[in-house]
Design a protein around this motif. Structure first.
Motif, PDB file in Angstrom:
ATOM      1  N   ALA A 107      36.294  47.228  55.300  1.00 46.72           N
ATOM      2  CA  ALA A 107      35.175  47.474  55.708  1.00 46.72           C
ATOM      3  C   ALA A 107      35.160  48.679  56.458  1.00 46.72           C
ATOM      4  O   ALA A 107      35.931  48.733  57.292  1.00 46.72           O
ATOM      5  CB  ALA A 107      33.810  46.622  55.869  1.00 46.72           C
ATOM      6  N   PRO A 108      33.652  49.233  57.096  1.00 46.09           N
ATOM      7  CA  PRO A 108      32.689  49.628  56.176  1.00 46.09           C
ATOM      8  C   PRO A 108      33.063  50.499  54.907  1.00 46.09           C
ATOM      9  O   PRO A 108      34.040  51.090  55.128  1.00 46.09           O
ATOM     10  CB  PRO A 108      32.485  50.591  57.105  1.00 46.09           C
ATOM     11  N   HIS A 150      25.928  64.859  47.604  1.00 48.28           N
ATOM     12  CA  HIS A 150      25.747  65.185  49.097  1.00 48.28           C
ATOM     13  C   HIS A 150      25.544  64.041  50.043  1.00 48.28           C
ATOM     14  O   HIS A 150      25.027  64.427  51.504  1.00 48.28           O
ATOM     15  CB  HIS A 150      24.316  66.236  48.794  1.00 48.28           C
ATOM     16  N   GLU A 151      25.414  62.879  49.706  1.00 47.63           N
ATOM     17  CA  GLU A 151      25.435  62.181  51.163  1.00 47.63           C
ATOM     18  C   GLU A 151      26.657  62.917  51.801  1.00 47.63           C
ATOM     19  O   GLU A 151      28.223  62.587  51.831  1.00 47.63           O
ATOM     20  CB  GLU A 151      25.641  60.431  50.832  1.00 47.63           C
ATOM     21  N   PRO A 152      27.005  62.382  53.316  1.00 49.26           N
ATOM     22  CA  PRO A 152      27.776  62.238  54.369  1.00 49.26           C
ATOM     23  C   PRO A 152      29.080  61.176  53.927  1.00 49.26           C
ATOM     24  O   PRO A 152      28.661  59.990  53.824  1.00 49.26           O
ATOM     25  CB  PRO A 152      27.389  62.139  55.886  1.00 49.26           C
ATOM     26  N   PRO A 153      30.244  62.122  54.282  1.00 45.93           N
ATOM     27  CA  PRO A 153      31.276  60.994  53.642  1.00 45.93           C
ATOM     28  C   PRO A 153      31.142  59.949  54.377  1.00 45.93           C
ATOM     29  O   PRO A 153      32.008  58.925  54.431  1.00 45.93           O
ATOM     30  CB  PRO A 153      32.794  62.051  54.440  1.00 45.93           C
ATOM     31  N   ASP A 154      30.706  59.826  55.423  1.00 48.64           N
ATOM     32  CA  ASP A 154      31.049  58.345  56.392  1.00 48.64           C
ATOM     33  C   ASP A 154      29.872  57.761  56.078  1.00 48.64           C
ATOM     34  O   ASP A 154      29.877  56.224  56.936  1.00 48.64           O
ATOM     35  CB  ASP A 154      31.596  58.762  57.376  1.00 48.64           C
ATOM     36  N   ALA A 155      28.660  57.926  55.726  1.00 49.11           N
ATOM     37  CA  ALA A 155      28.202  56.957  55.279  1.00 49.11           C
ATOM     38  C   ALA A 155      28.184  55.930  53.958  1.00 49.11           C
ATOM     39  O   ALA A 155      28.780  56.274  53.153  1.00 49.11           O
ATOM     40  CB  ALA A 155      26.649  57.593  54.655  1.00 49.11           C
ATOM     41  N   PRO A 156      27.512  54.468  54.664  1.00 48.65           N
ATOM     42  CA  PRO A 156      27.965  53.496  53.910  1.00 48.65           C
ATOM     43  C   PRO A 156      27.554  53.710  52.164  1.00 48.65           C
ATOM     44  O   PRO A 156      26.973  54.043  52.187  1.00 48.65           O
ATOM     45  CB  PRO A 156      27.004  52.937  54.858  1.00 48.65           C
ATOM     46  N   LEU A 157      28.332  52.988  51.377  1.00 48.38           N
ATOM     47  CA  LEU A 157      27.923  52.761  50.208  1.00 48.38           C
ATOM     48  C   LEU A 157      26.931  51.618  49.579  1.00 48.38           C
ATOM     49  O   LEU A 157      27.245  50.788  50.453  1.00 48.38           O
ATOM     50  CB  LEU A 157      29.118  53.229  49.527  1.00 48.38           C
ATOM     51  N   PRO A 158      26.531  51.637  48.937  1.00 50.60           N
ATOM     52  CA  PRO A 158      25.065  50.725  48.886  1.00 50.60           C
ATOM     53  C   PRO A 158      25.800  49.183  49.040  1.00 50.60           C
ATOM     54  O   PRO A 158      27.070  49.535  48.097  1.00 50.60           O
ATOM     55  CB  PRO A 158      24.775  50.461  47.189  1.00 50.60           C
ATOM     56  N   ASP A 159      25.007  47.929  49.433  1.00 49.77           N
ATOM     57  CA  ASP A 159      25.765  46.770  48.994  1.00 49.77           C
ATOM     58  C   ASP A 159      26.622  46.128  47.731  1.00 49.77           C
ATOM     59  O   ASP A 159      27.377  45.903  47.711  1.00 49.77           O
ATOM     60  CB  ASP A 159      25.036  45.699  50.180  1.00 49.77           C
ATOM     61  N   ALA A 160      25.764  47.089  46.515  1.00 48.78           N
ATOM     62  CA  ALA A 160      26.339  46.039  45.735  1.00 48.78           C
ATOM     63  C   ALA A 160      27.756  46.817  45.081  1.00 48.78           C
ATOM     64  O   ALA A 160      28.499  46.582  44.316  1.00 48.78           O
ATOM     65  CB  ALA A 160      25.247  46.251  44.595  1.00 48.78           C
ATOM     66  N   VAL A 161      28.111  47.826  45.494  1.00 51.85           N
ATOM     67  CA  VAL A 161      29.298  48.591  45.504  1.00 51.85           C
ATOM     68  C   VAL A 161      30.071  47.729  46.009  1.00 51.85           C
ATOM     69  O   VAL A 161      31.037  47.653  45.715  1.00 51.85           O
ATOM     70  CB  VAL A 161      29.241  49.962  45.885  1.00 51.85           C
TER      71      VAL A 161
END
Length: 99
Positions: A27-28, A72-83
């Motif tokens: 995590a994250p 196109h999301e930033p590489p360090d943005a958290p992925l959804p909780d389900a993932v």
């Protein structure tokens, strides 16, 4: 955390794996951490998903999770909780081009 990743056929063939692989990601859980773990476990995929130097996504690949395009999301943005929980897979999809 155990993350599920679904790969397109050409990457499955290169890595000698089935449709889905499971990775341990600390995590994250972000796009960068998932791709880092994928390339660490399957070194033959280095440079096929991201450019070696810039680490930018290759043009004909897209990233999806929870029915959302994350390409196109930033590489360090958290992925959804389900993932992050392993309930939903992270998809790497080969884009189709042509006319």
């Amino acid at each position: 955390m155990m993350i599920r990743v679904e790969l397109p056929n050409h990457l499955r063939t290169l890595a000698h794996v089935g449709r889905e692989v499971t990775l341990e990601v600390a995590a994250p859980v972000t796009l960068r951490s998932v791709l880092d773990a994928l390339e660490a476990r399957y070194p033959m995929l280095r440079g096929t998903i991201r450019d070696h130097v810039t680490q930018q996504r290759r043009p004909f690949l897209r990233f999806f999770a929870c029915e959302e395009d994350l390409s196109h999301e930033p590489p360090d943005a958290p992925l959804p909780d389900a993932v992050a929980s392993g309930a939903e897979p992270f998809f790497i999809v080969g884009a189709i081009a042509g006319g």
